[in-house]
Design an enzyme around this catalytic site. Structure first.
Site, PDB file in Angstrom:
ATOM      1  N   ARG A 229       1.030  -1.254  -0.048  1.00 26.78           N
ATOM      2  CA  ARG A 229       0.082   0.041   0.142  1.00 26.78           C
ATOM      3  C   ARG A 229       0.832   1.390   0.036  1.00 26.78           C
ATOM      4  O   ARG A 229       1.838   1.157   0.774  1.00 26.78           O
ATOM      5  CB  ARG A 229      -0.821   0.152   1.345  1.00 26.78           C
ATOM      6  CG  ARG A 229      -2.260  -0.840   1.144  1.00 26.78           C
ATOM      7  CD  ARG A 229      -2.928  -0.532   2.290  1.00 26.78           C
ATOM      8  NE  ARG A 229      -2.466  -1.119   3.332  1.00 26.78           N
ATOM      9  CZ  ARG A 229      -2.318  -0.583   4.800  1.00 26.78           C
ATOM     10  NH1 ARG A 229      -3.019   0.394   4.987  1.00 26.78           N
ATOM     11  NH2 ARG A 229      -1.995  -1.524   5.467  1.00 26.78           N
TER      12      ARG A 229
ATOM     13  N   SER B 104      -8.539  -0.417  -0.498  1.00 21.86           N
ATOM     14  CA  SER B 104      -9.685  -0.732   0.371  1.00 21.86           C
ATOM     15  C   SER B 104     -10.080   0.342   1.010  1.00 21.86           C
ATOM     16  O   SER B 104     -10.915   1.166   0.180  1.00 21.86           O
ATOM     17  CB  SER B 104      -8.602  -1.520   1.339  1.00 21.86           C
ATOM     18  OG  SER B 104      -9.489  -1.925   2.495  1.00 21.86           O
ATOM     19  N   HIS B 105     -10.027   0.493   2.171  1.00 20.36           N
ATOM     20  CA  HIS B 105     -10.968   1.823   2.866  1.00 20.36           C
ATOM     21  C   HIS B 105     -10.189   3.007   2.962  1.00 20.36           C
ATOM     22  O   HIS B 105     -10.388   4.045   3.796  1.00 20.36           O
ATOM     23  CB  HIS B 105     -11.425   1.482   4.179  1.00 20.36           C
ATOM     24  CG  HIS B 105     -10.536   0.883   5.190  1.00 20.36           C
ATOM     25  ND1 HIS B 105      -9.884  -0.193   5.124  1.00 20.36           N
ATOM     26  CD2 HIS B 105      -9.906   1.642   6.236  1.00 20.36           C
ATOM     27  CE1 HIS B 105      -9.016  -0.478   5.966  1.00 20.36           C
ATOM     28  NE2 HIS B 105      -8.925   0.624   6.762  1.00 20.36           N
TER      29      HIS B 105
ATOM     30  N   LYS C 159      -3.630  -6.373  -3.197  1.00 20.83           N
ATOM     31  CA  LYS C 159      -3.916  -7.483  -2.192  1.00 20.83           C
ATOM     32  C   LYS C 159      -3.774  -8.914  -3.007  1.00 20.83           C
ATOM     33  O   LYS C 159      -4.237  -8.868  -4.265  1.00 20.83           O
ATOM     34  CB  LYS C 159      -5.381  -7.575  -1.707  1.00 20.83           C
ATOM     35  CG  LYS C 159      -5.426  -6.674  -0.554  1.00 20.83           C
ATOM     36  CD  LYS C 159      -7.072  -6.451  -0.190  1.00 20.83           C
ATOM     37  CE  LYS C 159      -7.248  -5.639   0.797  1.00 20.83           C
ATOM     38  NZ  LYS C 159      -8.735  -5.486   1.432  1.00 20.83           N
TER      39      LYS C 159
ATOM     40  N   ASP D 186     -17.101  -1.626   2.662  1.00 15.49           N
ATOM     41  CA  ASP D 186     -16.149  -0.456   2.803  1.00 15.49           C
ATOM     42  C   ASP D 186     -15.681  -0.376   1.088  1.00 15.49           C
ATOM     43  O   ASP D 186     -16.330  -0.925   0.432  1.00 15.49           O
ATOM     44  CB  ASP D 186     -14.758  -1.402   3.613  1.00 15.49           C
ATOM     45  CG  ASP D 186     -14.090  -2.269   3.022  1.00 15.49           C
ATOM     46  OD1 ASP D 186     -14.811  -3.356   2.083  1.00 15.49           O
ATOM     47  OD2 ASP D 186     -12.977  -2.696   3.035  1.00 15.49           O
TER      48      ASP D 186
ATOM     49  N   ASP E  44     -13.642  -1.785  -0.957  1.00 11.21           N
ATOM     50  CA  ASP E  44     -13.405  -2.530  -1.710  1.00 11.21           C
ATOM     51  C   ASP E  44     -14.275  -4.204  -1.628  1.00 11.21           C
ATOM     52  O   ASP E  44     -14.150  -5.033  -2.195  1.00 11.21           O
ATOM     53  CB  ASP E  44     -12.039  -3.248  -1.838  1.00 11.21           C
ATOM     54  CG  ASP E  44     -11.338  -3.859  -0.448  1.00 11.21           C
ATOM     55  OD1 ASP E  44     -11.980  -3.453   0.318  1.00 11.21           O
ATOM     56  OD2 ASP E  44     -10.513  -4.867  -0.716  1.00 11.21           O
TER      57      ASP E  44
ATOM     58  N   ASP F  98     -14.754  -6.056   1.221  1.00 13.83           N
ATOM     59  CA  ASP F  98     -14.576  -7.318   1.960  1.00 13.83           C
ATOM     60  C   ASP F  98     -14.897  -7.065   3.249  1.00 13.83           C
ATOM     61  O   ASP F  98     -14.672  -7.884   4.149  1.00 13.83           O
ATOM     62  CB  ASP F  98     -13.064  -7.770   1.630  1.00 13.83           C
ATOM     63  CG  ASP F  98     -12.027  -6.695   2.067  1.00 13.83           C
ATOM     64  OD1 ASP F  98     -12.478  -5.677   2.744  1.00 13.83           O
ATOM     65  OD2 ASP F  98     -10.805  -7.007   1.941  1.00 13.83           O
ATOM     66  N   ARG F  99     -15.381  -5.758   3.694  1.00 14.30           N
ATOM     67  CA  ARG F  99     -15.808  -5.755   5.141  1.00 14.30           C
ATOM     68  C   ARG F  99     -17.119  -5.178   5.119  1.00 14.30           C
ATOM     69  O   ARG F  99     -17.491  -4.303   4.408  1.00 14.30           O
ATOM     70  CB  ARG F  99     -14.940  -4.669   5.833  1.00 14.30           C
ATOM     71  CG  ARG F  99     -13.312  -5.334   5.935  1.00 14.30           C
ATOM     72  CD  ARG F  99     -12.701  -4.606   6.893  1.00 14.30           C
ATOM     73  NE  ARG F  99     -12.365  -3.026   6.345  1.00 14.30           N
ATOM     74  CZ  ARG F  99     -12.701  -2.008   6.998  1.00 14.30           C
ATOM     75  NH1 ARG F  99     -13.054  -2.065   8.360  1.00 14.30           N
ATOM     76  NH2 ARG F  99     -12.452  -0.878   6.485  1.00 14.30           N
TER      77      ARG F  99
ATOM     78  N   HIS G 113     -14.294  -7.890   8.814  1.00 14.83           N
ATOM     79  CA  HIS G 113     -14.078  -9.094   7.873  1.00 14.83           C
ATOM     80  C   HIS G 113     -14.747 -10.153   8.421  1.00 14.83           C
ATOM     81  O   HIS G 113     -14.740 -10.594   9.494  1.00 14.83           O
ATOM     82  CB  HIS G 113     -12.493  -9.337   7.910  1.00 14.83           C
ATOM     83  CG  HIS G 113     -11.770  -8.207   7.297  1.00 14.83           C
ATOM     84  ND1 HIS G 113     -11.517  -8.318   5.788  1.00 14.83           N
ATOM     85  CD2 HIS G 113     -11.148  -7.358   7.443  1.00 14.83           C
ATOM     86  CE1 HIS G 113     -10.847  -7.398   5.469  1.00 14.83           C
ATOM     87  NE2 HIS G 113     -10.398  -6.553   6.454  1.00 14.83           N
TER      88      HIS G 113
END
Length: 462
Positions: A18, A106-107, A116, A242, A244, A246-247, A329
């Site tokens: 990142r 992501s967030h 990822k 979020d 992407d 995944d949460r 998650h």
């Protein structure tokens, strides 16, 4: 591609790669990552890598450079296009690919981005990421003429998500959805169109500038728009994702947030009814009420380290059908693939809600075992000092005969409840949390934690 490349030292993280686009992360990094990752895959006998990207402004260019690097090593690249991270995981699982890379921030803020990765059903993290850095820096890379194909898996992915919703008759169900302009928006809209009931879609348009609110459902301020929508529509549930996908974040009909450990309780009740004795994993930040409830239901609770990659590896080791983190998650290997897919978790949770009398999630929420706890407390601690602080606290606890777990930092249990102190794997901070049965218990725990921090030369934040 045989030239060497050195990544900015800050972008090779514990669980992913990142950085800040144009400052620490550039297209050249994506190209070099593709070459290093393709090399890793080829030397392990792999041939095909799936690639996806999120809705950030910088993601298409980074994806193109990544693909260029992968192809230079001779691997076949399967481009699955823009969408949520779990759709990329789905692509790897269902198309026979050996590995996958998702371009996603992501967030994190709009100026950030990253990658990822997974290889042969396991996440790529820790030593693997350091190996990628070494391969790039030394130029020790495979070469070849790879191939590129584009596949559209949205239809197949949506069908798979819907396969485990079993209440098509639930026409009275009212749901508010908030994608936060993140990468889950298109799939969220397609899901809602196929599910029974009335659905309000919020911020479903994918926009990498996130013009409405930041796409992080663990922060209550990011759920205010959803909370208002639930109240206006008298919805039974509000669901947020979020950046992407995944949460997950969830709000009941009373406007109250269900945190990650509470969502795990609901799912554990369902899964343990058909899989008695199964292991349920949660990270060290989860409430003791969750672990006690899993045990009461006949399951095997397992407390494990925070970090989605670490949880996934532990699931593979133990065969656990369910795991989760306070961060939202949720990992379901019960009827699904075991990766963190917030869209699938949403479908499974909606299926549970659809079976409730009056779809009354709020009533179930009010009846869940509860305790009084602090939010997650984060405060600065120098990178070179943070793990030493944990070691010093653990040594004092051991010398004093305290009962504690050192799975990830120290989690201390006493007559008042528990407190946690751990070092972040991704930032120069310490993370703390306390939980007690009463306000007085919580005060006692905070005082105990504060005393240990002061002995280490630190102060607990207000």
């Amino acid at each position: 591609m045989t030239s060497s490349h050195v990544f900015h030292p800050t972008i090779l993280r514990a669980y992913d790669i990142r950085g800040i686009v144009g400052e620490t992360l550039f297209e050249a990094d994506a190209r070099a990552l593709g070459a290093a990752f393709g090399t890793l895959v080829r030397r392990d006998g792999g041939k095909v890598v799936c690639v996806g990207y999120d809705g950030r402004v910088s993601s298409p260019a980074l994806e193109a450079a990544l693909v260029e690097g992968l192809v230079s090593t001779g691997v076949g690249v399967r481009r699955v296009g823009r969408g949520p991270t779990p759709m990329l995981y789905f692509a790897v699982k269902t198309t026979g690919a050996d590995a996958g890379i998702m371009v996603t921030g992501s967030h994190n803020p709009p100026t950030h981005n990253g990658f990822k990765m997974l290889f042969q059903s396991r996440p790529v993290f820790g030593d693997d990421i350091r190996t990628l850095g070494t391969l790039a820096a030394t130029g020790d890379l495979e070469t070849g003429d790879g191939t590129v194909e584009t596949v559209d898996l949205q239809d197949a992915y949506v069908e798979r998500l819907l396969a485990d919703f079993t209440h098509p008759e639930a026409s009275g169900l009212r749901v508010a959805w908030d994608a936060g302009n993140g990468a889950a928006g298109e799939i969220m809209s397609r899901l809602a169109a196929r599910l029974p009931g009335q659905h309000r879609l919020m911020f479903a348009e994918i926009d990498g500038t996130f013009p409405n609110h930041h796409p992080d459902p663990t922060e209550p301020e990011n759920l205010e728009d959803l909370r208002r929508a639930v109240a206006t529509d008298k919805a039974h549930v509000g669901i947020a994702f979020d950046g992407d996908g995944d949460r997950i974040g969830l709000i009941d009909g009373d406007g109250r947030i269900l945190w990650g450990d509470q969502l795990l309780m609901l799912l554990a009740r369902d899964i343990l009814a058909t899989r008695p004795g199964a292991t349920v994993i949660a990270d060290v930040k989860a409430s003791q009420t969750l672990f006690d409830e899993v045990e009461r239901l006949g399951g095997q609770p397992l407390m494990w380290k925070t970090g989605h990659s670490l949880i996934k590896v532990k699931m593979l080791e133990t065969g656990a059908p369910l795991a989760g983190e306070m961060s939202g998650h949720l990992f379901l290997a019960d009827r699904y693939y075991g990766f963190d897919d917030a869209l699938y978790a949403a479908v499974r949770l909606l299926d549970l809600i659809a079976a409730l009398p009056g779809f009354d999630l709020a009533a179930v929420h009010r009846a869940l075992p509860s305790a009084i706890n602090t939010p997650e407390l984060r405060f600065p601690c120098a990178e070179e000092r943070k793990f030493a602080v944990i070691d010093e606290v653990a040594a004092r606890l051991k010398a004093g005969g305290a009962t504690f777990s050192d799975v990830d930092g120290v989690r201390v249990r006493n007559a008042h409840g528990w407190w946690l102190l751990r070092a972040s794997n991704t930032q120069a901070v310490l993370v703390a949390r306390c939980e007690g049965a009463t306000g007085a218990d919580l005060d006692a725990l905070k005082a105990d934690l504060t005393a240990h921090l002061r002995e280490a030369g630190l102060d607990l934040p207000s």
